[in-house]
Structure formats: C-alpha cells, structure tokens
Design an enzyme around this catalytic site. Structure first.
Site, PDB file in Angstrom:
ATOM      1  N   ASN A   9       0.863  -1.183   0.000  1.00  0.00           N
ATOM      2  CA  ASN A   9       0.000   0.000   0.000  1.00  0.00           C
ATOM      3  C   ASN A   9       0.899   1.232   0.000  1.00  0.00           C
ATOM      4  OD1 ASN A   9      -1.829   2.042   0.472  1.00  0.00           O
ATOM      5  ND2 ASN A   9      -2.222   1.470   2.617  1.00  0.00           N
ATOM      6  N   LYS A  11       0.102   4.330  -0.376  1.00  0.00           N
ATOM      7  CA  LYS A  11      -0.491   5.572   0.152  1.00  0.00           C
ATOM      8  C   LYS A  11      -0.198   6.721  -0.832  1.00  0.00           C
ATOM      9  CE  LYS A  11      -0.049   3.512   4.644  1.00  0.00           C
ATOM     10  NZ  LYS A  11       0.006   3.659   6.086  1.00  0.00           N
ATOM     11  N   HIS A  96      -9.506   1.756   4.781  1.00  0.00           N
ATOM     12  CA  HIS A  96      -8.221   1.882   5.480  1.00  0.00           C
ATOM     13  C   HIS A  96      -8.396   2.859   6.638  1.00  0.00           C
ATOM     14  CE1 HIS A  96      -4.089   2.994   6.342  1.00  0.00           C
ATOM     15  NE2 HIS A  96      -3.756   1.847   5.794  1.00  0.00           N
ATOM     16  N   GLU A  98      -6.672   5.222   7.671  1.00  0.00           N
ATOM     17  CA  GLU A  98      -6.421   6.633   7.334  1.00  0.00           C
ATOM     18  C   GLU A  98      -7.649   7.239   6.671  1.00  0.00           C
ATOM     19  OE1 GLU A  98      -2.714   5.942   5.310  1.00  0.00           O
ATOM     20  OE2 GLU A  98      -1.814   5.418   7.241  1.00  0.00           O
ATOM     21  N   GLU A 168      -5.583  -4.189  10.710  1.00  0.00           N
ATOM     22  CA  GLU A 168      -4.523  -3.205  10.918  1.00  0.00           C
ATOM     23  C   GLU A 168      -4.819  -2.419  12.194  1.00  0.00           C
ATOM     24  OE1 GLU A 168      -2.444  -2.282   6.887  1.00  0.00           O
ATOM     25  OE2 GLU A 168      -4.058  -0.873   7.229  1.00  0.00           O
ATOM     26  N   GLY A 174       2.456   2.710  10.679  1.00  0.00           N
ATOM     27  CA  GLY A 174       3.440   3.765  10.471  1.00  0.00           C
ATOM     28  C   GLY A 174       4.162   4.183  11.742  1.00  0.00           C
ATOM     29  N   SER A 208       3.263  -1.745  10.389  1.00  0.00           N
ATOM     30  CA  SER A 208       4.706  -1.844  10.622  1.00  0.00           C
ATOM     31  C   SER A 208       5.267  -3.231  10.287  1.00  0.00           C
ATOM     32  CB  SER A 208       5.058  -1.437  12.052  1.00  0.00           C
ATOM     33  OG  SER A 208       4.718  -0.078  12.267  1.00  0.00           O
TER      34      SER A 208
HETATM   35  P1  PGA Z   1       2.824   0.592   7.569  1.00  0.00           P
HETATM   36  O1  PGA Z   1       1.368   0.823   6.922  1.00  0.00           O
HETATM   37  O2  PGA Z   1       3.310  -0.737   7.062  1.00  0.00           O
HETATM   38  O3  PGA Z   1       3.639   1.746   7.058  1.00  0.00           O
HETATM   39  O4  PGA Z   1       2.646   0.590   9.050  1.00  0.00           O
HETATM   40  C1  PGA Z   1       0.477  -0.243   6.748  1.00  0.00           C
HETATM   41  C2  PGA Z   1      -0.816   0.261   6.158  1.00  0.00           C
HETATM   42  O5  PGA Z   1      -1.299   1.315   6.586  1.00  0.00           O
HETATM   43  O6  PGA Z   1      -1.412  -0.374   5.263  1.00  0.00           O
END
Ligand code: PGA
Length: 252
Positions: A9, A11, A96, A98, A168, A174, A208
């Site tokens: 992903n 983003k 997601h 976010e 998640e 992140g 992460s």
């Molecule tokens: P990350 O993001 O691996 O940077 O923690 C995962 C995601 O939000 O899909």
C-alpha cells in the site's frame, strides 16, 4: 490450503516516473515469484496506468487504494469501480484506517464500497482495526468484529470468498510498533468468527510489517498474508520482504 497474499500500500507516494522506475527494479529483483504467495501493489490513482502497463504479464496484481460506490455522477474528486477495472485494477483497499480517521469514512460507506467492488469484479481488501484506546479498554475484538459485520452486511455467502480482510491495529500503522504475532492472531480469529462463512477468507496483517518481522506471522493460523505500507516503497526492500515471507514456506 489458502494462498497467502502480500499487498504493498503505497499511500500518497510516487509519481508516474517513480512508479515506472519502481516496477522495473522490483521485477528485476524478484525474477521468480514466490510459490504460494500472491502479490499486488496499490499505487496512487495517477500511477495506476503506468503500473498496469509495466506489470502486465508479471503475475503481480494491481490494486487501488479507494473508490466511490456510485458508478458515476456529481462526486467531485471521486473515482468509480469501472474506471479502475478499465486500467487493469483487480482489487481495491477499502476502509483503510487513514480513510476512516482522516477523511471520516463510515462503516456504511465502506459497506457500499464493498458491494460496488464486488459488482464490478474487483476484490475488496477491507481494512478493520482498533485504536489504542479501544485496545487498552479491552474492546479490540468487539470493535473489529463490529467493523467486519458492518463492512460485509448484505454480502451473499457465495461472494464472501471473493473478499480479502486486513487487520490493521491503528496504533501499529506507520509507528514502527507492530502488533505481536499472538495478539494479532487472536484478534484475527475474532474477525474470522464475527461473520459466518469467513473460514476460507484471507485475512492480512498490517501495521509496521518489515523484512525483519514478516516471517514471524507466517505460521499464525489466522494470518494469510500482509498489507505493507512503508516497507513496500523501496523495490529491493519490498522484494527482500517477500523473499523473507516465502522462506517460511507455504503454510498448511
Ligand atoms: P505501515 O502501513 O506498514 O507503514 O505501518 C500499513 C498500512 O497502513 O497499510
């Protein structure tokens, strides 16, 4: 035996030129695709066309990061499922955290998007996850169960097999702080039992995920792959992560 799935992903990262460079380098790094693991990348909308062109014939799938549920209309800034399918997109990340937390996306909107994706032949990759507050209050399982039920409301049992879920934990995205394997597996078990018919649905872990920890998730019974953010942005690094996941072999 379920095939695992690893999705990158991206983003809001990478221009068209950067995407072309990534795909060329990534495919060179990963000359043989791993057995038993399906792969996809989810670039921004603007880079889907070039990614699709460069990935053609590679066996690596193309996913989008969001879409609207209506087929067309006065929805400034939105993208419809058919517009994605036309570009060779076969899956779409929905709900997601976010999108939910920064853009106010509701369970109801996610549910409408799931139906629209299925109607257009796209695999919905439905994200669920609890906040740190919910985890600390002992409400993680209830939260992800409720999100899963809401996202899949009205989906026919025969269509459930076309869905992918992603767990998640919001506090692990992140932050560099991944959720422990046992804790993730237990919560993913709660997701699996929240709706009848999810026994054979793939559930990805996200938050992460890195080359150092991806293999540790491989043998957890409820983990069928990974949704990878930051660690999917570098072609050599993402290829190494995939090899690390593969080195654990295919899970029974
Ligand atoms: P990350 O993001 O691996 O940077 O923690 C995962 C995601 O939000 O899909």
């Amino acid at each position: 035996m379920m095939r695992r799935l690893i999705v990158g992903n991206w983003k809001m990262h990478k221009t068209v030129a950067q995407t072309a460079a990534f795909v060329d380098a990534f495919l060179e790094e990963l000359l043989t695709l791993p057995d038993g693991i399906d792969l996809a990348i989810a670039p921004p909308f603007t880079a889907l066309t070039i990614a699709g062109e460069r990935l053609r014939g590679s066996g690596v799938g193309l996913a989008a990061q969001n879409m609207h549920w209506e087929p067309s209309g006065a929805f400034t800034g939105e993208i419809a499922a058919a517009m994605l399918a036309e570009l060779g997109v076969t899956a779409v990340i929905l709900g997601h955290s976010e999108r939910r937390h920064l853009f106010g996306e509701s369970d109801d909107a996610v549910n409408k998007k799931v139906h629209a994706a299925l109607a257009n032949g796209l695999t919905p990759i439905v994200c669920v996850g609890e906040t740190l507050e919910e985890r600390d209050a002992g409400n993680a399982d209830a939260r992800v169960g409720a999100q899963t039920r809401a996202a899949l409301a009205g989906v026919q049992t025969r269509d459930l097999t076309k869905v992918v879920l992603a767990y998640e934990p919001v506090w692990a995205i992140g932050t560099g702080r991944n959720c422990g394997v046992d804790q993730a597996d237990a919560t993913m078990g709660a997701i699996r039992s929240s709706v009848a018919g999810l026994e054979t649905v793939r559930i990805l872990y996200g938050g992460s995920v890195k080359v150092e920890n991806v293999a540790s998730y491989a043998h957890a019974p409820n983990v069928n792959g990974a949704l990878v953010g930051g660690a999917s942005l570098d072609p050599a690094g993402f290829a190494a992560l995939i090899r690390a996941a593969d080195s654990q072999g295919t899970k029974a």
